[in-house]
Every structure is written in C-alpha cells, then in structure tokens.
Enzyme design. Structure first.
Site, PDB file in Angstrom:
ATOM      1  N   GLY A   1      15.607  18.391  63.996  1.00 18.21           N
ATOM      2  CA  GLY A   1      16.032  18.076  62.625  1.00 18.21           C
ATOM      3  C   GLY A   1      15.756  16.634  62.256  1.00 18.21           C
ATOM      4  O   GLY A   1      16.504  16.033  61.469  1.00 18.21           O
TER       5      GLY A   1
ATOM      6  N   SER B   1      13.092  15.418  60.638  1.00 23.31           N
ATOM      7  CA  SER B   1      12.254  15.190  59.459  1.00 23.31           C
ATOM      8  C   SER B   1      13.050  14.560  58.329  1.00 23.31           C
ATOM      9  O   SER B   1      12.470  13.926  57.435  1.00 23.31           O
ATOM     10  CB  SER B   1      11.652  16.524  58.981  1.00 23.31           C
ATOM     11  N   ARG B   2      14.369  14.742  58.371  1.00 21.50           N
ATOM     12  CA  ARG B   2      15.190  14.298  57.229  1.00 21.50           C
ATOM     13  C   ARG B   2      16.560  13.841  57.707  1.00 21.50           C
ATOM     14  O   ARG B   2      16.964  14.100  58.839  1.00 21.50           O
ATOM     15  CB  ARG B   2      15.423  15.479  56.267  1.00 21.50           C
TER      16      ARG B   2
ATOM     17  N   VAL C   1      14.481  26.456  65.794  1.00 21.77           N
ATOM     18  CA  VAL C   1      15.431  26.507  66.911  1.00 21.77           C
ATOM     19  C   VAL C   1      16.092  27.880  67.060  1.00 21.77           C
ATOM     20  O   VAL C   1      16.700  28.163  68.093  1.00 21.77           O
ATOM     21  CB  VAL C   1      16.520  25.403  66.809  1.00 21.77           C
TER      22      VAL C   1
ATOM     23  N   TYR D   1      30.426  27.497  58.348  1.00 17.67           N
ATOM     24  CA  TYR D   1      29.968  26.175  58.800  1.00 17.67           C
ATOM     25  C   TYR D   1      31.012  25.534  59.717  1.00 17.67           C
ATOM     26  O   TYR D   1      30.691  25.073  60.818  1.00 17.67           O
ATOM     27  CB  TYR D   1      29.696  25.278  57.588  1.00 17.67           C
TER      28      TYR D   1
HETATM   29  N1  NAP Z   1      25.245  15.524  55.789  1.00 18.08           N
HETATM   30  C1  NAP Z   1      26.498  15.608  56.129  1.00 18.08           C
HETATM   31  O1  NAP Z   1      27.411  15.305  55.358  1.00 18.08           O
HETATM   32  C2  NAP Z   1      26.873  16.084  57.527  1.00 18.08           C
HETATM   33  C3  NAP Z   1      28.198  15.907  57.946  1.00 18.08           C
HETATM   34  C4  NAP Z   1      28.559  16.342  59.213  1.00 18.08           C
HETATM   35  C5  NAP Z   1      27.615  16.921  60.051  1.00 18.08           C
HETATM   36  N2  NAP Z   1      26.345  17.074  59.615  1.00 18.08           N
HETATM   37  C6  NAP Z   1      25.396  17.696  60.547  1.00 18.08           C
HETATM   38  O2  NAP Z   1      24.347  16.769  60.793  1.00 18.08           O
HETATM   39  C7  NAP Z   1      23.147  17.464  61.109  1.00 18.08           C
HETATM   40  C8  NAP Z   1      22.043  16.950  60.197  1.00 18.08           C
HETATM   41  O3  NAP Z   1      22.441  17.192  58.846  1.00 18.08           O
HETATM   42  P1  NAP Z   1      21.634  16.543  57.627  1.00 18.08           P
HETATM   43  O4  NAP Z   1      22.609  16.277  56.564  1.00 18.08           O
HETATM   44  O5  NAP Z   1      20.735  15.487  58.124  1.00 18.08           O
HETATM   45  O6  NAP Z   1      20.752  17.825  57.184  1.00 18.08           O
HETATM   46  P2  NAP Z   1      19.421  17.930  56.314  1.00 18.08           P
HETATM   47  O7  NAP Z   1      19.130  16.629  55.634  1.00 18.08           O
HETATM   48  O8  NAP Z   1      19.586  19.162  55.495  1.00 18.08           O
HETATM   49  O9  NAP Z   1      18.281  18.165  57.426  1.00 18.08           O
HETATM   50  C9  NAP Z   1      18.311  19.334  58.190  1.00 18.08           C
HETATM   51  C10 NAP Z   1      17.296  19.219  59.304  1.00 18.08           C
HETATM   52  O10 NAP Z   1      17.397  20.371  60.150  1.00 18.08           O
HETATM   53  C11 NAP Z   1      16.112  20.970  60.285  1.00 18.08           C
HETATM   54  N3  NAP Z   1      16.283  22.412  60.465  1.00 18.08           N
HETATM   55  C12 NAP Z   1      16.983  23.282  59.678  1.00 18.08           C
HETATM   56  N4  NAP Z   1      16.880  24.534  60.149  1.00 18.08           N
HETATM   57  C13 NAP Z   1      16.107  24.469  61.263  1.00 18.08           C
HETATM   58  C14 NAP Z   1      15.619  25.429  62.185  1.00 18.08           C
HETATM   59  N5  NAP Z   1      15.914  26.750  62.055  1.00 18.08           N
HETATM   60  N6  NAP Z   1      14.852  25.005  63.227  1.00 18.08           N
HETATM   61  C15 NAP Z   1      14.541  23.685  63.366  1.00 18.08           C
HETATM   62  N7  NAP Z   1      14.966  22.728  62.515  1.00 18.08           N
HETATM   63  C16 NAP Z   1      15.727  23.127  61.464  1.00 18.08           C
HETATM   64  C17 NAP Z   1      15.370  20.607  59.012  1.00 18.08           C
HETATM   65  O11 NAP Z   1      13.957  20.708  59.205  1.00 18.08           O
HETATM   66  P3  NAP Z   1      12.953  20.813  57.898  1.00 18.08           P
HETATM   67  O12 NAP Z   1      13.020  19.464  57.245  1.00 18.08           O
HETATM   68  O13 NAP Z   1      11.616  21.095  58.473  1.00 18.08           O
HETATM   69  O14 NAP Z   1      13.506  21.886  57.019  1.00 18.08           O
HETATM   70  C18 NAP Z   1      15.857  19.169  58.809  1.00 18.08           C
HETATM   71  O15 NAP Z   1      15.125  18.289  59.634  1.00 18.08           O
HETATM   72  C19 NAP Z   1      23.463  18.952  60.904  1.00 18.08           C
HETATM   73  O16 NAP Z   1      23.754  19.534  62.148  1.00 18.08           O
HETATM   74  C20 NAP Z   1      24.700  18.922  60.021  1.00 18.08           C
HETATM   75  O17 NAP Z   1      25.481  20.076  60.166  1.00 18.08           O
HETATM   76  C21 NAP Z   1      25.947  16.674  58.381  1.00 18.08           C
END
Ligand code: NAP
Length: 248
Positions: A13, A15-16, A65, A156
């Site tokens: 994950g 990429s972003r 994944v 979630y």
């Molecule tokens: N943002 C928040 O407020 C927050 C708070 C608590 C925890 N988190 C956790 O932090 C982590 C990152 O969140 P984020 O906010 O950075 O999310 P995000 O910006 O939506 O990025 C999601 C990442 O996961 C990858 N991904 C999604 N489905 C996948 C799959 N099936 N196989 C491989 N890669 C996959 C995406 O790849 P692509 O770019 O190629 O689609 C992207 O790199 C997550 O586990 C999330 O639950 C986030």
C-alpha cells in the site's frame, strides 16, 4: 543517527497515503524500499522517484494482497530486486463506510479479504523467509477502530481488531527471531478519508487532546521506530498514534 541503515524494507500500500509516507520515512532512515501497490502504477512509480531523489534505492512491485500466489510473487520480486528482506510493513487496506442497515455483503467480504486475509498472507509468506534467515521485523497497520469499534463501518473496525489479534498471535508464533508489532493510527488525511465532512473533522479535532488530525508522517515515524533495533525487545504490541483520541 539513522534508524534503518543498510536495511531492506517492503511496504504494501505504498503508492499512496500512509504507506507512501512509511516508504519515504524508511528511505530517509537509510533503507532500500520495496513499494507495494495493487493497481495505481503511476503513483507507485512516483513514490519510487521520490525515494531516488533522496538518494535512496526503491523498487515498485505490484500485487493484490487478497491472492496468496500474488503475495508470494511479490515477496520473490522484492528478494530478486532488493535482496533479503529485513522489514515488511502491511499498510494496504480498504474501508467502506456504510450504516449497519446498508452494509453490502461484497464490501464486508472485501474488507476482510484485504485487511485481514491479505495481511495474513503477507505475514505468512515473508515470515517463512525471515524465519529462514533467523531475523526480521513485521509491522502491521491497524487502526484506533480496532480498539474502539467503528459504528459507521462495522466490518472495518472488526477487521482492524483482527489485525491487533493476528499481531499478537504471530509475534508468539515467529518468536524469538522475528518481531511482529502494529501501529494504530487515528483519522489521517488520505484518499481513504476523502469522503469525510468538515463537521466530522471538527468533531475529531475537538475530541483529540493533541488537537489536530494525524499526518501520514506521524504513523511513519512510529513504524520506523518499531522496525528499528530501538524496539528490539518489543513484540506483539500495537502502538496507538492517535493524538490521545482513545483517552477520552
Ligand atoms: N487514513 C486514515 O485515517 C487511517 C486511519 C487508521 C488506519 N488506517 C490504515 O492505514 C492503512 C493505509 O491507509 P491509507 O489511508 O493510506 O489508504 P489509501 O490512501 O486509501 O491507500 C490504500 C493503499 O492500499 C493499497 N491496496 C488496497 N487494496 C489492495 C490490495 N487488494 N492489494 C494490494 N494493495 C492494496 C492501495 O494500492 P493502489 O494505490 O494501487 O490502489 C493503496 O496503496 C490502511 O490499512 C488503513 O486501514 C488509515
């Protein structure tokens, strides 16, 4: 002093969002970095270019994944491109915010397929490699909702509770050579939270002792700590990075 000099780190994950910040942070701490992603190749390539601009080494590796064979192929590609892996970070995740009455079964399944099964496939595949080497560190990205439950996204919260549980179980299973820990971020401004309203943001800030939303870099720094030798006697733990939100 650098925390990860000469280490090799793979981040799913990356990429972003939070994963991207973790990849950049680990590169700044001296590591060569594998940038995992599912489909956004351009964004993964941009993360790689940013790391290279810092003078670091990076490699983008695609893989879903949810699919064990693709996970194993990702591990092999990382080994070929970067060498033995010291650290693996599971940041890939999805969230579907739906009230209980409207939870779609497909979204429930997708949430658990990525956040729990996918994370497990990664831990199992890289755990084999690390246990074979007799060393390694895994860091999982959970969430405050793994502790609190999420009334607006029941699957979630439940999936992140499972991540906290898996972190403990795998820490025991992979000891003594491989440490397994997790971080639990709070609301962080990434694509995942793009849908939230200004009112939600204001409520979150008012409920957070440190008075702001999280930055991806806050979580990245906690991951770098857990990945480093500074945490060499810490395993099975989930470190909240929530500005004190869960204290209230
Ligand atoms: N943002 C928040 O407020 C927050 C708070 C608590 C925890 N988190 C956790 O932090 C982590 C990152 O969140 P984020 O906010 O950075 O999310 P995000 O910006 O939506 O990025 C999601 C990442 O996961 C990858 N991904 C999604 N489905 C996948 C799959 N099936 N196989 C491989 N890669 C996959 C995406 O790849 P692509 O770019 O190629 O689609 C992207 O790199 C997550 O586990 C999330 O639950 C986030």
């Amino acid at each position: 002093m650098l925390r990860l000099p000469g280490k090799t780190v793979f981040v799913t994950g990356a990429s972003r969002g939070i994963g991207r910040a973790i990849a950049l942070c680990c590169a700044r701490e001296g590591a060569a970095v594998g940038v995992g992603y599912r489909e956004r190749h351009d964004q993964a390539a941009a993360t790689v270019r940013e790391i290279e601009a810092l003078g670091g080494k990076a490699l983008a590796v695609a893989g879903d994944v949810r699919d064990d064979a693709q996970v194993r192929a990702m591990v092999q590609a990382a080994l070929r491109g970067l060498g033995p892996l010291d650290v693996w970070v599971n940041s890939a995740g999805v969230e579907y915010e739906e009230p209980i009455e409207a939870i779609r079964e497909a979204h429930w399944d997708e949430t658990f397929a990525v956040n729990v099964k996918g994370l497990f496939f990664c831990c199992r595949a890289v755990g084999e490699h690390m246990r074979g080497r007799g060393q390694g560190v895994i860091v999982n990205v959970a969430s405050r909702f793994g502790f609190l439950g999420d009334p607006n996204s029941l699957p979630y919260g439940a999936s992140k509770a499972a991540v906290i549980n898996l972190t403990k179980a795998l820490a025991k299973k992979f000891a003594p050579h491989v440490r397994v820990n997790a971080v639990a971020p709070a609301y962080t401004e990434t694509d995942m939270m793009a849908h939230v309203t200004p009112e939600y943001t204001a409520r979150f800030i008012a409920s957070t002792p440190l008075g702001r939303v999280a930055r991806p870099e806050d979580t990245a720094a906690a991951v770098a700590f857990l990945a480093s030798d500074d945490a060499s006697f810490t395993t099975g733990q989930t470190l909240l990075v929530d500005g004190g939100y869960t204290l209230k």
